[in-house]
Scaffold this motif. Sequence first.
Motif, PDB file in Angstrom:
ATOM      1  N   GLU A  34       0.831  -1.211   0.000  1.00  0.00           N
ATOM      2  CA  GLU A  34       0.000   0.000   0.000  1.00  0.00           C
ATOM      3  C   GLU A  34       0.861   1.254   0.000  1.00  0.00           C
ATOM      4  N   ASP A  37       2.911   2.189  -4.907  1.00  0.00           N
ATOM      5  CA  ASP A  37       2.895   2.286  -6.384  1.00  0.00           C
ATOM      6  C   ASP A  37       3.515   3.578  -6.894  1.00  0.00           C
ATOM      7  N   TYR A  38       3.193   4.703  -6.250  1.00  0.00           N
ATOM      8  CA  TYR A  38       3.780   5.966  -6.729  1.00  0.00           C
ATOM      9  C   TYR A  38       5.193   6.172  -6.187  1.00  0.00           C
ATOM     10  N   GLY A 172      -1.132   6.522  -8.065  1.00  0.00           N
ATOM     11  CA  GLY A 172      -0.235   5.699  -8.882  1.00  0.00           C
ATOM     12  C   GLY A 172      -1.026   4.878  -9.889  1.00  0.00           C
ATOM     13  N   LEU A 173      -0.404   3.808 -10.357  1.00  0.00           N
ATOM     14  CA  LEU A 173      -0.968   3.037 -11.463  1.00  0.00           C
ATOM     15  C   LEU A 173      -1.763   1.816 -11.005  1.00  0.00           C
ATOM     16  N   LEU A 220     -10.452  11.127  -2.159  1.00  0.00           N
ATOM     17  CA  LEU A 220      -9.003  11.343  -2.178  1.00  0.00           C
ATOM     18  C   LEU A 220      -8.653  12.772  -2.529  1.00  0.00           C
ATOM     19  N   GLY A 339      -6.345  -0.271  -0.019  1.00  0.00           N
ATOM     20  CA  GLY A 339      -6.536   0.976  -0.772  1.00  0.00           C
ATOM     21  C   GLY A 339      -5.842   2.141  -0.089  1.00  0.00           C
TER      22      GLY A 339
HETATM   23  C1  GLA Z   1      -5.282   4.644  -4.088  1.00  0.00           C
HETATM   24  C2  GLA Z   1      -4.531   5.066  -5.335  1.00  0.00           C
HETATM   25  C3  GLA Z   1      -3.484   3.998  -5.725  1.00  0.00           C
HETATM   26  C4  GLA Z   1      -2.601   3.633  -4.530  1.00  0.00           C
HETATM   27  C5  GLA Z   1      -3.451   3.344  -3.285  1.00  0.00           C
HETATM   28  C6  GLA Z   1      -2.609   3.148  -2.056  1.00  0.00           C
HETATM   29  O1  GLA Z   1      -6.051   3.506  -4.347  1.00  0.00           O
HETATM   30  O2  GLA Z   1      -5.403   5.263  -6.410  1.00  0.00           O
HETATM   31  O3  GLA Z   1      -2.714   4.452  -6.806  1.00  0.00           O
HETATM   32  O4  GLA Z   1      -1.655   4.636  -4.288  1.00  0.00           O
HETATM   33  O5  GLA Z   1      -4.374   4.381  -3.028  1.00  0.00           O
HETATM   34  O6  GLA Z   1      -1.816   2.013  -2.175  1.00  0.00           O
END
Ligand code: GLA
Length: 394
Positions: A34, A37-38, A172-173, A220, A339
Amino acid sequence: MTSIDLNQKFIEIFNTTKTPATFFAPGRINLIGEHTDYNGGHVFPASISFGTYALGQKRSDQKFRLYSMNFPQIGIIECDLSSLDYDETHNWANYPKGMLRYLKEAGFEFSNGADILFYGNIPNNAGLSSSASIEMATGVLIEGLYDLEIDRFKMIQIGQKVENDYIGVQSGLMDQFAIGMGRKDYAILLNCNTLEYEYAPLELKDHFILIIYTNKQRSLAGSKYNERRKQCDQSLSDLKSKLSINSLGDLTKKEFEQYKHLIQDKTNQKRAKHVVYENARTLEAFEKLKENDLEAFGKLMNESHKSLQQDYEVTGSELDTIVQAAWEQEGVLGARMTGAGFGGCAIAIVEKERIVDFKNNVNAIYHQSIGYDATFYTATIGDGAKEITEGALK
Ligand code: GLA
């Protein structure tokens, strides 16, 4: 909701007689990894069977008419192919609009508009990626309606661009990737630095994954998400004063301990620590799952939650109460938030035979402490975004 109901709704809303084509994009859970990703680290998500249905029909003019059964009070949002800028009053429809705009800008040819009806059965803003789900549903719908060949990676990146540049969340992705590449009964380990990925079968023997929704929504755009990202970027830039690295994901735990003093701010140090340790945990968890060592996998989930609570500070009392209550139950291998955090959902791996007690006990503790109920879902791992053919939606 059956395919007949959805078709019927489409026909009624758009006042047409033709049956639309149907597409589906799932939501996702993240097993572990968690806020990595970024930061060029690893994530380990899976797509779930809840998600967003998108029914569409081409139009002969350049208009898009967008309707969501989840926001009936908003009605039909209309826009034109030539004017796809963000518009606050368009609310949820900014997600599909952003996709249309960036698909068009990327050179995909759809010269006309469409009528599109969306129906989502994942709770909104619950941390299960309802927004990435609607983005990817729009992507596969446009691809299908207009007979385009959109490279899946490209579609995933366009989805992320919608979040980053159109909506303004520096995510992130992971979400778009999990939703775009998901496979029934598999989780995906993704290296967010190289974009290499590997599927791992999710065989949980006598256990289920339960999704536990706090019923605390979070957005977010208004959360501390972007702030966390800045703190990580600052940590990286401090570390770069002496180290030649590209992301926090490049560091081992040992290297981090050796060089953490370079990070000036103590809070930023904690944020970076979470990222480096979480990345290592994710790789370990992937191995444990492959070895069928579910106990060890569950323990890593628990450690992940503690790190998100103490070092990354994104859990909050609702998620902490649920996860703590889950840890106290019999037959639980592991539990953690999933998440972004700040509310949303937790996941727990629970022995099938203990599910009823688990739900009752965890909910009693949650209600007692927070004042309202949690909602429980059994996670079924389904396929990624795709067209649904006749009869597949019952
Ligand atoms: C959100 C973002 C993701 C990731 C998660 C945390 O879901 O969209 O890219 O950073 O939070 O892991």
